[in-house]
Design an enzyme around this catalytic site. Sequence first.
Site, PDB file in Angstrom:
ATOM      1  N   THR A  12      11.405  -5.011 -12.451  1.00 37.80           N
ATOM      2  CA  THR A  12      12.382  -4.505 -11.481  1.00 37.80           C
ATOM      3  C   THR A  12      12.061  -4.965 -10.065  1.00 37.80           C
ATOM      4  O   THR A  12      12.961  -5.217  -9.261  1.00 37.80           O
ATOM      5  CB  THR A  12      12.421  -2.953 -11.545  1.00 37.80           C
ATOM      6  OG1 THR A  12      12.890  -2.596 -12.837  1.00 37.80           O
ATOM      7  CG2 THR A  12      13.328  -2.345 -10.503  1.00 37.80           C
ATOM      8  N   SER A  55       9.577  -6.349 -18.259  1.00 38.86           N
ATOM      9  CA  SER A  55       8.296  -6.142 -18.952  1.00 38.86           C
ATOM     10  C   SER A  55       8.423  -5.718 -20.416  1.00 38.86           C
ATOM     11  O   SER A  55       7.457  -5.890 -21.164  1.00 38.86           O
ATOM     12  CB  SER A  55       7.387  -5.220 -18.143  1.00 38.86           C
ATOM     13  OG  SER A  55       7.727  -3.881 -18.280  1.00 38.86           O
TER      14      SER A  55
HETATM   15  N1  ASP Z   1      12.494  -2.129 -17.260  1.00 34.73           N
HETATM   16  C1  ASP Z   1      11.790  -2.602 -16.098  1.00 34.73           C
HETATM   17  C2  ASP Z   1      10.636  -3.489 -16.523  1.00 34.73           C
HETATM   18  O1  ASP Z   1       9.642  -2.980 -16.984  1.00 34.73           O
HETATM   19  C3  ASP Z   1      11.290  -1.430 -15.331  1.00 34.73           C
HETATM   20  C4  ASP Z   1      10.543  -1.748 -14.075  1.00 34.73           C
HETATM   21  O2  ASP Z   1      10.079  -2.829 -13.808  1.00 34.73           O
HETATM   22  O3  ASP Z   1      10.385  -0.782 -13.301  1.00 34.73           O
HETATM   23  O4  ASP Z   1      10.724  -4.694 -16.391  1.00 34.73           O
END
Ligand code: ASP
Length: 323
Positions: A12, A55
Amino acid sequence: MKKILVIHTGGTIAMSEDEETGAVKPGEKNPLHITVQSLANFAYITEEDFLNLPSPHMTPDHMFKLMIRITKRIDTEHFDGVVVTHGTDTLEETAYLLDLLLPTEVPVIVTGAMRSSNELGSDGPHNLITAVKVAAHDEANGKGVLVVFNDEIHTAKNVTKTHTSNVSTFQSPQYGPIGIVTKRGVFFHHVPKSRDRYTIKQLSKKVILLKAYAGMDKELLQAVNQLNIDGLVIEALGQGNLPPAVVPDLKKLLDKKISIVLVSRSFNGIVQDTYGYEGGGKQLKDMGIIFSNGLNGQKARLKLMVTLEQTNEQAKLQELFLK
Ligand code: ASP
């Protein structure tokens, strides 16, 4: 000023929100490149775009390659510290695997964001700046891989994502952070007792993770018995107990020399061989199941992948899982 390497892997922190649909996703350009320019007052920064993945797309193979990349760049370019930007969903797993494997005392800090780059109250730039401040701090040396998020410093071993959306999501249940970052500086108030570290050439073992529940279906363990795995981690109940229906298939797995590690689905405390009933901790330990020392399931899985590269002897693994 210190020399800091900032390695991006996605998440994110590197995404933006589409104003029409509200969907948060990676774009053509990593918005962190602009944030990094504002770090020139804190350190000499070198940037690398290693990956740009959400991720949930990260695998242990990516994490292992990241460890090799960081090691190589520290060895050849002598950085004083490294900051890894990462998605928060599996951030604790990457941080912990790096902690188990990185052969360096140089500070390696993992950070991310809960709000993407163009959202109001975006926490990415602030987390990146504080992560660089910690990476450049003398006292961060030799403390293992750290997670810096929302002005707190956590060890990779104890930290976990505790909230789906709140910016204070990263907590270390039972232990707390080991330091804080304020406008005036970086303050460590605790020191990790020891570091659990391994040298391995590859990550080749298949280890899976299951969670126990009331009335856990024996069919699940029967299905696991059909898989070609090297290890199994189970998030057991309470102090380390399982429903009796799954015990016969666990015995079959152990007979096939598949290593089984027990952690608790409770996020405080450790598993112990306390109970003597069918499926109780005493029976599980006597069968040859390895009891872990408070790691959560996802981290115990990575540690079993790592330690199985060195041994599959139950007594030796049990010793390593007490560290
Ligand atoms: N879904 C995102 C990820 O882990 C959440 C984040 O980065 O806060 O890539």
